[in-house]
Design a protein around this motif. Sequence first.
Motif, PDB file in Angstrom:
ATOM      1  N   ALA A  39       0.870  -1.101  -0.203  1.00  0.00           N
ATOM      2  CA  ALA A  39       0.226   0.346   0.310  1.00  0.00           C
ATOM      3  C   ALA A  39       1.003   1.708   0.042  1.00  0.00           C
ATOM      4  O   ALA A  39       0.416   2.464  -0.129  1.00  0.00           O
ATOM      5  CB  ALA A  39      -0.977  -0.034   1.029  1.00  0.00           C
ATOM      6  N   TYR A  58       2.048   2.118  -3.172  1.00  0.00           N
ATOM      7  CA  TYR A  58       1.283   2.681  -4.779  1.00  0.00           C
ATOM      8  C   TYR A  58       0.785   4.138  -4.470  1.00  0.00           C
ATOM      9  O   TYR A  58       0.574   4.361  -5.144  1.00  0.00           O
ATOM     10  CB  TYR A  58       0.102   1.549  -4.257  1.00  0.00           C
ATOM     11  N   GLU A  59       0.890   4.105  -2.552  1.00  0.00           N
ATOM     12  CA  GLU A  59       0.692   5.680  -2.370  1.00  0.00           C
ATOM     13  C   GLU A  59       1.622   6.125  -3.217  1.00  0.00           C
ATOM     14  O   GLU A  59       2.087   7.483  -3.644  1.00  0.00           O
ATOM     15  CB  GLU A  59      -0.230   5.408  -0.421  1.00  0.00           C
ATOM     16  N   LYS A 108       0.557   6.561  -6.850  1.00  0.00           N
ATOM     17  CA  LYS A 108      -0.203   7.652  -7.199  1.00  0.00           C
ATOM     18  C   LYS A 108       0.166   8.558  -6.319  1.00  0.00           C
ATOM     19  O   LYS A 108      -0.300  10.391  -8.459  1.00  0.00           O
ATOM     20  CB  LYS A 108      -0.808   7.508  -5.977  1.00  0.00           C
ATOM     21  N   ASN A 109       1.239   8.885  -5.752  1.00  0.00           N
ATOM     22  CA  ASN A 109       1.538  10.833  -5.710  1.00  0.00           C
ATOM     23  C   ASN A 109       2.466  11.263  -6.857  1.00  0.00           C
ATOM     24  O   ASN A 109       3.275  12.182  -7.433  1.00  0.00           O
ATOM     25  CB  ASN A 109       2.588  10.930  -4.308  1.00  0.00           C
ATOM     26  N   ASN A 123      -7.598   0.150  -6.585  1.00  0.00           N
ATOM     27  CA  ASN A 123      -8.263   1.902  -5.289  1.00  0.00           C
ATOM     28  C   ASN A 123      -6.805   2.450  -5.811  1.00  0.00           C
ATOM     29  O   ASN A 123      -7.135   3.323  -5.452  1.00  0.00           O
ATOM     30  CB  ASN A 123      -7.530   0.283  -3.700  1.00  0.00           C
ATOM     31  N   TYR A 124      -6.315   2.111  -6.906  1.00  0.00           N
ATOM     32  CA  TYR A 124      -4.798   3.078  -7.147  1.00  0.00           C
ATOM     33  C   TYR A 124      -5.143   3.474  -8.531  1.00  0.00           C
ATOM     34  O   TYR A 124      -5.122   4.243  -8.804  1.00  0.00           O
ATOM     35  CB  TYR A 124      -3.693   2.826  -7.243  1.00  0.00           C
ATOM     36  N   THR A 135      -5.372   4.010 -12.265  1.00  0.00           N
ATOM     37  CA  THR A 135      -6.916   5.124 -13.697  1.00  0.00           C
ATOM     38  C   THR A 135      -7.499   4.138 -15.115  1.00  0.00           C
ATOM     39  O   THR A 135      -9.049   4.379 -14.774  1.00  0.00           O
ATOM     40  CB  THR A 135      -6.941   6.107 -13.946  1.00  0.00           C
ATOM     41  N   GLU A 189     -12.325   5.482 -10.024  1.00  0.00           N
ATOM     42  CA  GLU A 189     -12.060   6.606 -10.090  1.00  0.00           C
ATOM     43  C   GLU A 189     -11.276   7.482 -11.057  1.00  0.00           C
ATOM     44  O   GLU A 189     -11.664   8.924 -11.231  1.00  0.00           O
ATOM     45  CB  GLU A 189     -10.548   6.089  -9.678  1.00  0.00           C
TER      46      GLU A 189
END
Length: 223
Positions: free
Chosen positions: A172, A175-176, A179-180, A200-201, A203, A219
Amino acid sequence: MKTIEIKNLTFGYDEQIVLENVNLSYDSKDFLAVIGPNGGGKSTLLRLMLGLLRPQSGEVRLFGERPEKVSRQVGYVPQHFLPNQNFPMRVIEVALMGLIDKKIFGFYSRDEKQMALAALEKVGMKEFASARIGELSGGQRQRVYIARALCANAKVLVLDEPTASIDTKGQAEIYEILKNINASGVGVVLVSHDLNIVLNYATKIAYVSKNLHIHKTHEDTAK
């Protein structure tokens, strides 16, 4: 101009067709996850994107060019960058390897070292700059490898199973970070088996099993 454009691509090994009539249009604003069964052609597709393999028919274009012509604009993060994790190399030295094609290894300016530290800061690893790479956990090492790609000023990151053998918390966190990075304008394309986390990440999701099918996530459709 699209970041990646694949048209009517077919590729196989010997007489076995692995990918057939694959089409893909990718823009850096998207976080693209490539999923599918083992042997479905996911990693082969990444190698074709990177110019490591040539299509038997069809074409691959990165930034409108053949992949090998713009390789410096692509940051590749493999599952295992250093086969021997006990190799006596510091974290900042691994990050600086993103510049190795421009320099004689070991001779870097103060500005280049600051660039490496900035890349490490983006992935939450600046405080470990002087640590040995072998002292880190699997998740921490993967963050350093991402920093290495960022240090090269890559416009798109291509990652092959970046969270393999990493615990759920570490997955996680990575992946965060990705994403940033994507939100900052750098494209992210990755192969993954972690479907629940990917949903969750990402698109956009490309399902690859000889052919390719694109699916938008919730998303993406909400944008």
